[in-house]
Write a protein that holds these residues in place. Structure first.
Motif, PDB file in Angstrom:
ATOM      1  N   GLY A 114      34.322  42.837  39.062  1.00  0.00           N
ATOM      2  CA  GLY A 114      35.029  43.393  40.164  1.00  0.00           C
ATOM      3  C   GLY A 114      34.625  44.696  40.072  1.00  0.00           C
ATOM      4  O   GLY A 114      33.762  45.124  39.519  1.00  0.00           O
ATOM      5  N   THR A 140      44.637  44.306  49.360  1.00  0.00           N
ATOM      6  CA  THR A 140      43.821  43.207  48.879  1.00  0.00           C
ATOM      7  C   THR A 140      44.675  42.454  47.958  1.00  0.00           C
ATOM      8  O   THR A 140      45.549  42.690  47.335  1.00  0.00           O
ATOM      9  N   GLU A 162      34.507  38.921  41.209  1.00  0.00           N
ATOM     10  CA  GLU A 162      33.684  39.809  41.744  1.00  0.00           C
ATOM     11  C   GLU A 162      34.542  40.499  42.999  1.00  0.00           C
ATOM     12  O   GLU A 162      34.038  41.751  43.392  1.00  0.00           O
ATOM     13  N   ASP A 163      35.476  39.790  43.403  1.00  0.00           N
ATOM     14  CA  ASP A 163      36.259  40.246  44.436  1.00  0.00           C
ATOM     15  C   ASP A 163      37.610  41.336  43.994  1.00  0.00           C
ATOM     16  O   ASP A 163      38.293  41.791  44.617  1.00  0.00           O
ATOM     17  N   SER A 164      37.881  41.183  42.517  1.00  0.00           N
ATOM     18  CA  SER A 164      38.904  41.962  42.073  1.00  0.00           C
ATOM     19  C   SER A 164      38.633  43.394  42.141  1.00  0.00           C
ATOM     20  O   SER A 164      37.681  43.873  41.980  1.00  0.00           O
TER      21      SER A 164
END
Length: 458
Positions: A114, A140, A162-164
């Motif tokens: 992330g 988010t 990976e979106d953190s």
């Protein structure tokens, strides 16, 4: 990112320190299938008590007391807890034997994924980190607020994707042992004298703080305080894109305070991020914290309206100029997080009443004259506790301030202030010193202060 898991499998790794950070690191290493040795130099600890902090299925080897050369010769890696200095003999012996030394931040970074937003500085880190965390949570779903703020980075690393977004408060102690750590957005809020008992010189302390940006590139951002001379100079050699913030002047480019507006100026465009009257945070130092957090969020792609709403809703963190009670017309404030003179200067500057000030604690080899000179006629009495009380009293007398009282405990200091305070006064705990010796940490000191204040009502 996530470089570490396979690389650590089967490796024999020593975790140095059995506190919160050490236990978090040990758990993370076991999840990576490393062979973990948990070491603590305190031979008075009991192995079973240390084992009780670990998961039941843990196969950690635990060593207390002496760290032998024989053990060192078996190691592939050592992971340091931030409270352990690097210039003590066991660490020097590991380094001499060629054992790589990481910090728990380095370990967590290598094992996680992330986008990382990281904050350091002598003062304001916790408020800025907490505020940025709230802004990112409004933006988010996957947000982790970690580091020196009290949530070990290592505890959260395996939950990150990976979106953190990871919002990390990083101390100088943690930066000493970071090697590949590379946040997408970093910030250095300010640099003033602190922790010289650990870093020994200001030059070394400054060098370590600047390491937060060492692995950044021009695709990354570094937010710096324009009003800090050291940081203004660092801006010209920082490897990231630099965004300055200023509470004192309008900048050609960057974030600044324009009357009551916090503005981000980018090329010819001026974007108002938030107005100070919308904020629940008081004082210029807090406006600087808001500027830094807002700039970081904006560089991370957060829309202006989300920044404004989250910043407007945010309340001050505990132990930082925290209102406790008003008793018989006297307002009590807990600024236990004022653990160095510069932070304590901010505390007294935020007071708008005659103030009885409680200071003193563990000696970090700071000088106190500038703090005392900042009293500016506001301080009626300085009540001193802890290891530094005589040193600070002498500094006060040298500066021509003689209204000092020595107390044997924080509880006694609170009672003295309550007896001497008059309606319309404030009592402020803002110690300018660390809490160690009398308390485990500044949180415990602040909680005790609040408890002693509330006892006055009974």
């Amino acid at each position: 990112m996530s470089l570490g898991k396979k690389e650590l499998q089967g490796k024999r790794v020593l975790v140095f320190g059995s506190g919160i950070s050490g236990i978090g690191a040990a758990k993370l290493l076991e999840a990576a299938e490393a062979q973990v040795v948990l070491y603590d130099g305190n031979e008075k600890l009991e192995i079973e008590a240390v084992r009780g902090k670990l998961p039941e299925a843990s196969s950690c080897e635990i060593i207390l007391g002496e760290l032998t050369d024989q053990v060192i010769s078996t190691l592939d890696l050592a992971v340091m807890s931030p409270g352990v200095p690097l210039d003590i003999p066991p660490v020097e012996r590991m380094q001499a034997a060629g054992v790589p030394v990481w910090g728990e931040v380095e370990l967590a970074y290598r094992m996680s994924e992330g986008t990382v937003l990281a904050i350091t500085g002598t003062n304001g880190k916790t408020t800025t980190t907490a505020l940025l965390g709230e802004i990112m949570k409004a933006y988010t779903d996957s947000v982790f607020v970690v580091g020196n703020i009290g949530n070990p980075y290592t505890e959260a690393a395996l939950s990150m994707t990976e979106d953190s977004y990871t919002v990390a408060e990083i101390s100088s102690f943690q930066l000493e042992t970071a090697h590949t750590f590379a946040p997408h957005v970093s910030a250095i809020l300010n640099i003033t004298e602190d922790h010289l008992n650990r870093h020994h010189t200001m030059a070394e302390y400054i060098r370590v703080k600047e390491l937060i940006a060492a692995n950044q590139t021009k695709d990354d951002y570094c937010i710096l305080n324009y009003e800090d001379e050291e940081l203004r100079g660092f801006g010209s050699r920082c490897p990231a894109k630099v965004v300055f913030f200023s509470s004192q002047r309008k900048l050609e480019e960057g974030v600044y305070l324009d009357g009551t507006s916090i503005v981000f100026k980018k090329e010819a465009e001026e974007i108002e991020l938030v107005r100070t009257e919308e904020l629940k945070l008081l004082g210029q130092h807090n406006y600087e914290n808001v500027m830094a957090a807002a700039a970081m969020a904006y560089c991370a792609g957060v829309p202006r309206e989300i920044i404004r709403k989250a910043a407007s809703a945010f309340r001050a963190v505990a132990h930082r100029i925290e209102f406790v009670e008003e008793i018989d017309g006297v307002a009590y404030y807990n600024d236990s997080k004022g653990t160095n003179p510069d932070a304590a200067i901010k505390g007294i500057q935020a007071m708008n009443r005659p103030t009885l000030l409680i200071g003193g604690g563990y000696d970090k080899e700071s000088s106190y004259e500038e703090w005392i000179q900042s009293f500016d006629g506001k301080v009626k009495y300085l009540v001193l506790i802890g290891q530094t009380r005589e040193k600070i009293e002498q500094a006060a007398h040298d500066c021509g301030f003689y209204q000092t009282i020595l107390a044997d405990s924080l509880e006694e200091a609170v009672k003295i202030c309550a007896e001497k305070a008059q309606k319309g006064d404030a009592v402020l705990l803002s110690p300018a010193c660390a809490s160690w010796g009398q308390f485990d940490n500044y949180e415990q000191r602040g909680d005790c202060f609040k408890e002693y204040v509330r006892k006055l009502q009974k």
